[in-house]
Design an enzyme around this catalytic site. Structure first.
Site, short mmCIF file in Angstrom:
data_model
loop_
_atom_site.label_atom_id
_atom_site.label_comp_id
_atom_site.label_asym_id
_atom_site.label_seq_id
_atom_site.Cartn_x
_atom_site.Cartn_y
_atom_site.Cartn_z
CG ASP A 145 0.50 1.43 4.60
OD1 ASP A 145 1.84 0.92 4.93
OD2 ASP A 145 -0.28 0.30 4.64
CD GLN A 167 -2.69 0.99 2.65
OE1 GLN A 167 -3.50 2.54 2.34
NE2 GLN A 167 -2.57 0.35 3.72
CD GLU A 173 -1.77 2.38 8.25
OE1 GLU A 173 -1.54 2.45 6.94
OE2 GLU A 173 -1.74 3.27 9.23
N GLY A 217 -7.63 20.77 19.74
CA GLY A 217 -7.44 22.08 19.29
C GLY A 217 -7.21 22.99 20.84
N GLY A 218 -7.94 24.44 20.15
CA GLY A 218 -8.62 25.44 21.29
C GLY A 218 -9.88 25.42 21.89
N1 COA Z 1 11.46 -10.63 -9.17
C1 COA Z 1 12.14 -11.15 -8.87
N2 COA Z 1 12.44 -10.82 -7.28
C2 COA Z 1 11.74 -9.50 -6.74
C3 COA Z 1 10.72 -8.81 -7.91
C4 COA Z 1 10.54 -8.97 -9.03
N3 COA Z 1 9.82 -8.03 -10.19
N4 COA Z 1 10.40 -7.55 -7.68
C5 COA Z 1 10.73 -7.81 -5.36
N5 COA Z 1 10.93 -9.26 -5.73
C6 COA Z 1 11.83 -10.11 -4.68
C7 COA Z 1 12.84 -9.51 -3.46
O1 COA Z 1 13.49 -8.57 -4.74
C8 COA Z 1 12.73 -9.30 -2.64
O2 COA Z 1 13.72 -10.85 -2.68
P1 COA Z 1 14.52 -11.31 -1.66
O3 COA Z 1 14.41 -10.92 -0.04
O4 COA Z 1 15.38 -12.42 -2.21
O5 COA Z 1 15.42 -9.70 -1.93
C9 COA Z 1 11.54 -9.88 -2.16
O6 COA Z 1 10.88 -9.89 -3.94
C10 COA Z 1 10.13 -8.47 -1.53
O7 COA Z 1 11.18 -8.61 -0.27
P2 COA Z 1 10.03 -7.38 0.83
O8 COA Z 1 10.49 -6.21 -0.08
O9 COA Z 1 11.14 -7.99 2.06
O10 COA Z 1 8.83 -8.25 0.86
P3 COA Z 1 8.26 -8.82 2.11
O11 COA Z 1 7.38 -9.25 1.26
O12 COA Z 1 9.40 -9.59 2.63
O13 COA Z 1 7.90 -7.89 3.09
C11 COA Z 1 6.89 -5.58 3.69
C12 COA Z 1 7.37 -6.79 2.74
C13 COA Z 1 6.12 -4.48 3.52
C14 COA Z 1 7.68 -5.82 5.14
C15 COA Z 1 7.74 -5.13 3.25
O14 COA Z 1 8.09 -4.86 1.86
C16 COA Z 1 9.13 -3.62 3.70
O15 COA Z 1 9.07 -3.63 5.06
N6 COA Z 1 8.79 -2.11 2.73
C17 COA Z 1 8.89 -1.03 3.35
C18 COA Z 1 7.84 -0.53 4.75
C19 COA Z 1 6.67 -0.51 3.35
O16 COA Z 1 6.81 -0.09 2.82
N7 COA Z 1 5.28 -1.06 4.48
C20 COA Z 1 4.86 -1.18 4.54
C21 COA Z 1 3.79 -1.86 2.94
S1 COA Z 1 2.43 -1.32 2.96
#
Ligand code: COA
Length: 484
Positions: A224, A73, A195, A303-304
């Protein structure tokens, strides 16, 4: 999706940026830089005002191309806003799977979820396996053709893909790399965040809810979508600065920071606590002492102008039959007349705001006796006739059906080839010369070939080779042997 033809030169804004850089360099040798307004007054640096009718001169971010590497998101909400403003948003997704939200909270079998569709309107989708060598090559080419890369992967993910800031900058020094992370540099920088984690870490949960109850998270996605909004502001600012400097930069918005920015009034109150009780908090009127930290304040206005949520007619069966009621000082007399307490206008216990502060609970209970005799909409109509600020508690059902929100394009119905019609939230920002047309979200990889060919310049033969390499589509599963 009916997308505009975007067969333009890469990084379309670059020419004007070069000119602008040259000009600003010349200027800086002579005099201090003038304000934009001063330059507009006679400088040829800005184009002449368009003669086209309002709303017919394109959209605010036409010509900006975004490599949208976002998911879930926080990132998608940012890039959707930029796409609403006219940016060409190319969403890069994993072949075969795409953004995880396509399949989350699914309500229509086999169709992209509302979670996905409502956050990815007005974008194009290309599938690229970023871990495939050919996929990396395509990504590099995309970097050269885009103005902004937006991502919200977990910490370190982009680097692990080989897309370090140094690598990106070498390919395209004008590239703006914008990231959402859970936390900024510090002890938690490596943490993944969703979030509610951000709401808790940013000070919102601690200050939301009732004093007697646990911390509460809010339904509004301030962690988010709130952070996405902040990031969009950072990106537009970086684009503007690039017109002067000719170079990109990194833009980071940590979700903790975004939430804290929205909760800044509570940091204000934290500091006020040193100098005495927070007299506008109803807890003060109730004689409950304050502790070391800002407490949860229930439905106090913050607020106030004291306010509270009051029951309206029908509250016994309708969970949303409530109104917010604000006792703004200048219209205190009108409130007294309305609720049948004209004597409160002159009674020293009620006549002034300081006198009322310790009696707010009783005052709101008395006003509620009046609001309970009216529907929330009647309260709205009557009170607004007297300039008394009130707000009906609108349910999502009421909002979805509200005609005025449809009329302004804030709630929009779009059609989708696999799920049919759905409602989405249009552009909450209305601009007189940049009109948003809300379009449906793209199917997974819907524009892969179009982008490879028309944006990146691959020939048909090359596209066929890319397809065969497995970089844009998962390898075909071998056909199952037929049962004997
Ligand atoms: N092709 C191949 N691999 C892909 C890809 C593509 N097109 N797009 C993504 N990936 C892979 C990445 O390389 C990564 O792999 P790795 O861990 O081997 O390096 C993986 O998919 C994505 O990792 P990540 O972003 O850590 O996803 P997650 O599902 O484990 O975690 C979150 C999700 C949201 C917790 C994390 O992305 C995060 O903390 N983001 C920052 C904060 C954020 O935006 N949070 C709010 C989300 S609404």
């Amino acid at each position: 999706m009916a997308t505009k033809k975007t067969n333009r030169k890469p990084a379309a804004a670059s020419k004007s940026a070069k000119k602008s850089v040259k000009k600003s360099a010349q200027k800086s040798r002579k005099k201090p830089a003038k304000s934009v307004a001063a330059r507009a007054a006679g400088s040829p640096a800005l184009p002449r005002p368009s003669a086209k009718p309002w709303g017919k001169a394109g959209r605010a971010l036409d010509g900006v191309r975004i490599l949208d590497f976002t998911h879930v998101q926080a990132g998608p909400t940012c890039t959707q806003l930029l796409a609403y403003m006219g940016a060409d948003c190319i969403k890069v997704e994993r072949p075969g799977a795409g953004d995880i939200t396509r399949g989350q909270l699914r309500d229509v079998k086999g169709a992209d979820s509302l979670y996905f569709t409502m956050l990815n309107g007005n974008k194009r989708s290309i599938t690229i396996d970023s871990k495939h060598p050919k996929g990396r090559e395509i990504l590099d080419r995309l970097i050269k053709h885009c103005d902004v890369l937006v991502e919200n992967f977990g910490p370190g993910t982009l680097d692990r893909m080989g897309l370090t800031w140094e690598h990106i900058r070498k390919l395209n020094p004008r590239m703006i790399v914008a990231s959402v992370k859970g936390f900024g540099p510090g002890p938690y920088e490596d943490c993944k965040v969703y979030e509610n984690v951000a709401q808790c870490a940013g000070g919102a949960a601690s200050t939301t809810g009732f004093r007697e109850g646990p911390p509460l998270v809010t339904g509004a996605q301030i962690g988010d979508s709130g952070t996405g909004l902040h990031l969009a502001f950072g990106i537009v600012s970086a684009l503007y600065q690039r017109l002067r400097t000719g170079r990109g930069q990194r833009v980071l918005c940590a979700m903790q920071d975004g939430v804290l920015n929205l909760a800044r009034v509570k940091l204000r109150d934290q500091q006020r606590l040193k100098h005495g009780p927070l007299t506008e908090y109803s807890q003060h009127g109730e004689g409950v002492p304050f502790g070391q930290a800002v407490p949860r304040a229930g439905n106090d206005s913050g607020g106030g102008q004291p306010g509270w949520i009051l029951k309206c007619k029908g509250w016994e069966t309708d969970p949303d039959a409530y109104t917010y009621f604000i006792t703004q000082a200048p219209i205190w007399g009108a409130i007294c007349d309305l609720i049948g307490k004209p004597d409160w206008k002159t009674d020293p216990d009620y006549a002034t705001p300081p006198a009322r502060l310790p009696r707010l609970k009783h005052i709101f209970a008395t006003i509620e006796e009046w609001t309970k005799t009216k529907t929330k909409f009647e309260v709205m109509e009557i009170c607004n006739g007297h300039d008394i600020p009130v707000g009906p508690i609108l349910s999502m059902k009421e909002i979805a059906e509200e005609k005025s929100l449809r009329d302004t394009g804030t709630v929009v119905e779009v059609d989708h080839p696999t799920r049919g019609k759905y409602l989405t939230v249009g552009n909450p920002v209305k601009m007189s010369d940049s009109i948003t047309e809300v379009k449906r979200s793209p199917l997974l990889g819907e524009h892969t070939e179009e982008i490879l060919g028309k944006v990146l310049g691959y020939t048909a033969k090359e596209i066929a080779e890319i397809k065969a390499s497995g970089a844009i589509a998962p390898p075909e599963k071998p056909a199952k042997a037929e049962a004997a």
